[in-house]
Design a protein around this motif. Sequence first.
Motif, PDB file in Angstrom:
ATOM      1  N   TYR A  14       0.845  -1.208   0.000  1.00 46.16           N
ATOM      2  CA  TYR A  14       0.000   0.000   0.000  1.00 46.16           C
ATOM      3  C   TYR A  14       0.877   1.254   0.000  1.00 46.16           C
ATOM      4  N   LEU A  37      -8.447  10.083  -1.493  1.00 45.81           N
ATOM      5  CA  LEU A  37      -7.361   9.810  -0.552  1.00 45.81           C
ATOM      6  C   LEU A  37      -7.175  11.065   0.295  1.00 45.81           C
ATOM      7  N   TYR A  69      -7.206   5.838   1.780  1.00 50.84           N
ATOM      8  CA  TYR A  69      -8.305   5.820   0.811  1.00 50.84           C
ATOM      9  C   TYR A  69      -9.609   5.809   1.604  1.00 50.84           C
ATOM     10  N   THR A  88      -1.574   3.095  -6.251  1.00 48.52           N
ATOM     11  CA  THR A  88      -2.792   3.571  -6.925  1.00 48.52           C
ATOM     12  C   THR A  88      -3.925   2.579  -6.732  1.00 48.52           C
ATOM     13  N   LEU A  89      -5.088   3.083  -6.364  1.00 44.11           N
ATOM     14  CA  LEU A  89      -6.281   2.230  -6.261  1.00 44.11           C
ATOM     15  C   LEU A  89      -7.125   2.493  -7.505  1.00 44.11           C
ATOM     16  N   ALA A  96     -12.643   0.827   1.293  1.00 44.93           N
ATOM     17  CA  ALA A  96     -11.477   1.460   1.903  1.00 44.93           C
ATOM     18  C   ALA A  96     -11.904   1.928   3.309  1.00 44.93           C
ATOM     19  N   SER A 125     -13.954   3.204  -2.901  1.00 49.86           N
ATOM     20  CA  SER A 125     -13.147   4.320  -2.423  1.00 49.86           C
ATOM     21  C   SER A 125     -13.494   5.511  -3.288  1.00 49.86           C
TER      22      SER A 125
END
Length: 343
Positions: free
Chosen positions: A136, A269, A238, A308-309, A196, A266
Amino acid sequence: MSVFVSGANGFIAQHILAQLLAKDYNVIAAVRSQEKADGLLKNFDNPNLQCVIVPDITKLEAFDDAFKNNGSKIKYVIHAASPVTDHTDNFERDILIPAVNGTKAILNSIKKYASKNVERFIQTSSLAALTTVQDYANPKLSFNEKSWSTYTWESCQGSMFDAYSGSKKFAEQEVWKFAEENRDTIKFSITTVNPAFVFGPQVFDNEVKSKLNVTCQIVNDMIHLPIGATDFSLNPLYCVHVEDVAKAHVQALDDPTLVGKRLLMSNGLANRQDMLNIAHDDFPILNGNVAVGTPSNGFIGKPLPVATLDNTDTKQLLGFQFKSLNDMFDDLIRQVLKHEGKI
Ligand code: NDP
């Protein structure tokens, strides 16, 4: 026909209950004690809500009585019960085993007592099932709905958050494994909801206490920071609004496009400084009474400091607009400040 919801008194689950009842579903809510059942029944005050007591989900027969007695009327199951804690040093006993055994237990009870009528099983999993704490933190990596963390039972026991993350992975894997192994005997399809960090208000104002559920407490701590305090984590999180998470669970009950999917939820951030900046901008009563931290340490608008999500697929599948970071924090902060008589 009814929806069975485990962990029904929890922060997220109460929003699920509220949305289910608003849509006229009959709900069977599983909680750990009569006291918690009484609290839910009083707050919701809705004839479509019934409670059952499931005291200990670590026992593999934990849900048997609930399904023996109600199985024939249950069409949907939402399994939200799982330990979310910030105080234990026995990770196996208090986090991993309840998460995994609770999942096995509810699946086995459905198989024994409700296999003919349960059509959908929704597991509240987590973003934490998708990535390790270490990955993460690596901006070169990215993850999406297909990702799984590399935790093993042993490697996830270094810290509480590692253990929590491992528990979500292993519990979710039980669900997919069960479906594969019981393809011929069960008729339900599966969706997992993988949120998230979840923020937002409690469903009921009388649930606001000086200490909130673990994630909302992060924001609650920030809006009570003494003037001058600058010593807090700047780790970016997130985030997603609790009402969107609940909505995804409810949509998954009857949306055929969500069958077999993992919904990665999510919508942005933020770090604790961002929470503080938003709090001061939107609630002037805090100015002069609560620390400002170092406003320029906020993360919003800066280059991504973590993995990156990518949840493009989830957003497309769900088809609704997720609520903003400001909504998540403001809705929570407003409720707390109202409770404290400050606004
Ligand atoms: P809460 O702590 O508010 O709710 C957790 C629920 O699970 C409570 O009903 C709790 O019962 C029950 N539970 C916990 N441990 C046990 C146990 N050993 N035996 C029986 N019941 C138990 O947390 P949330 O609402 O935030 O979490 C709900 C679900 O969402 C969990 O599965 C969590 O992992 C998941 N999730 C949460 C996120 C978040 O940011 N909040 C993010 C991603 C996933 P009791 O009140 O009696 O302790």
